[in-house]
Write a protein that holds these residues in place. Structure first.
Motif, mmCIF file in Angstrom:
data_model
loop_
_atom_site.group_PDB
_atom_site.id
_atom_site.type_symbol
_atom_site.label_atom_id
_atom_site.label_comp_id
_atom_site.label_asym_id
_atom_site.label_seq_id
_atom_site.Cartn_x
_atom_site.Cartn_y
_atom_site.Cartn_z
ATOM 1 N N VAL A 105 0.861 -1.184 0.000
ATOM 2 C CA VAL A 105 0.000 0.000 0.000
ATOM 3 C C VAL A 105 0.896 1.232 0.000
ATOM 4 O O VAL A 105 1.807 1.347 0.826
ATOM 5 C CB VAL A 105 -0.949 0.015 1.220
ATOM 6 N N MET A 106 0.655 2.124 -0.954
ATOM 7 C CA MET A 106 1.480 3.333 -1.079
ATOM 8 C C MET A 106 0.588 4.559 -1.266
ATOM 9 O O MET A 106 -0.585 4.431 -1.604
ATOM 10 C CB MET A 106 2.413 3.221 -2.283
ATOM 11 N N HIS A 107 1.179 5.712 -1.088
ATOM 12 C CA HIS A 107 0.539 7.000 -1.358
ATOM 13 C C HIS A 107 -0.770 7.177 -0.589
ATOM 14 O O HIS A 107 -1.752 7.692 -1.123
ATOM 15 C CB HIS A 107 0.294 7.183 -2.865
ATOM 16 N N GLY A 108 -0.794 6.755 0.655
ATOM 17 C CA GLY A 108 -2.006 6.850 1.456
ATOM 18 C C GLY A 108 -2.265 8.246 1.975
ATOM 19 O O GLY A 108 -1.355 8.919 2.455
ATOM 20 N N THR A 109 -3.497 8.676 1.851
ATOM 21 C CA THR A 109 -3.931 9.941 2.446
ATOM 22 C C THR A 109 -5.315 9.751 3.058
ATOM 23 O O THR A 109 -6.079 8.886 2.622
ATOM 24 C CB THR A 109 -4.018 11.094 1.416
ATOM 25 N N VAL A 110 -5.595 10.550 4.061
ATOM 26 C CA VAL A 110 -6.928 10.535 4.666
ATOM 27 C C VAL A 110 -7.364 11.979 4.872
ATOM 28 O O VAL A 110 -6.594 12.807 5.338
ATOM 29 C CB VAL A 110 -6.958 9.730 5.994
ATOM 30 N N GLY A 111 -8.584 12.261 4.456
ATOM 31 C CA GLY A 111 -9.187 13.576 4.687
ATOM 32 C C GLY A 111 -10.387 13.397 5.595
ATOM 33 O O GLY A 111 -11.197 12.491 5.386
#
Length: 157
Positions: free
Chosen positions: A121-127
């Protein structure tokens, strides 16, 4: 309003000016306030018990052993919080996954952090979008007024 003086090197100031031009901001102060506000909301995430919607995005290497099965299962394990999920193939082994979750800040962020730690899993973001429940009594369509809950999007946590 508090006044704060900061010093930026030339390269960072140029990046700030380019960001201003791209976003249509009218001043460096306005731009820095916006960036600080967004940065603090990402770091702080809001109170652990606060209600929110979380938009979680990441890329997933589908060739990593069992990852293609574990990620959907992790959403099913949280079926009461998962609102929607989208998986977009990017190439022969990588997908872009977007998940919308509803719940407490602590639950949404802990799911996202656990997902981002998975190998592949790469480039994870959470808003996070802060919400509150509002119970009101009124009429929808025909019939007598009845009490029910609406979600209200809040400006901050």
């Amino acid at each position: 309003m508090q006044r704060t003086t900061i010093t930026l090197d030339d390269a960072l100031a140029a990046e700030l000016d380019a960001h201003m031009a791209a976003t249509g901001a009218t001043s460096r102060s306005e731009t820095i306030r916006d960036l600080v506000r967004r940065g603090l909301s990402t770091v702080a995430g809001g109170p652990a018990e606060a209600g929110c919607f979380g938009v979680i995005s990441c890329t997933i290497d589908q060739s990593v052993r069992n990852l293609a099965a574990r990620v959907p299962q992790s959403r099913l394990d949280r079926h009461d919080q998962t609102v929607a999920a989208l998986s977009v193939p990017l190439d022969h082994s990588t997908s872009l996954d977007v998940v919308v979750m509803r719940g407490r800040v602590a639950d949404v962020t802990s799911y996202a952090e656990a997902l981002f730690l998975e190998r592949g899993v790469m480039h994870g973001t959470v808003g996070l979008i802060p919400v509150a429940e509002d119970t009101t009594r009124h009429v929808h369509n025909d019939g007598p007024p009845r009490e029910h809950t609406h979600l209200k999007v809040r400006s901050s946590f």
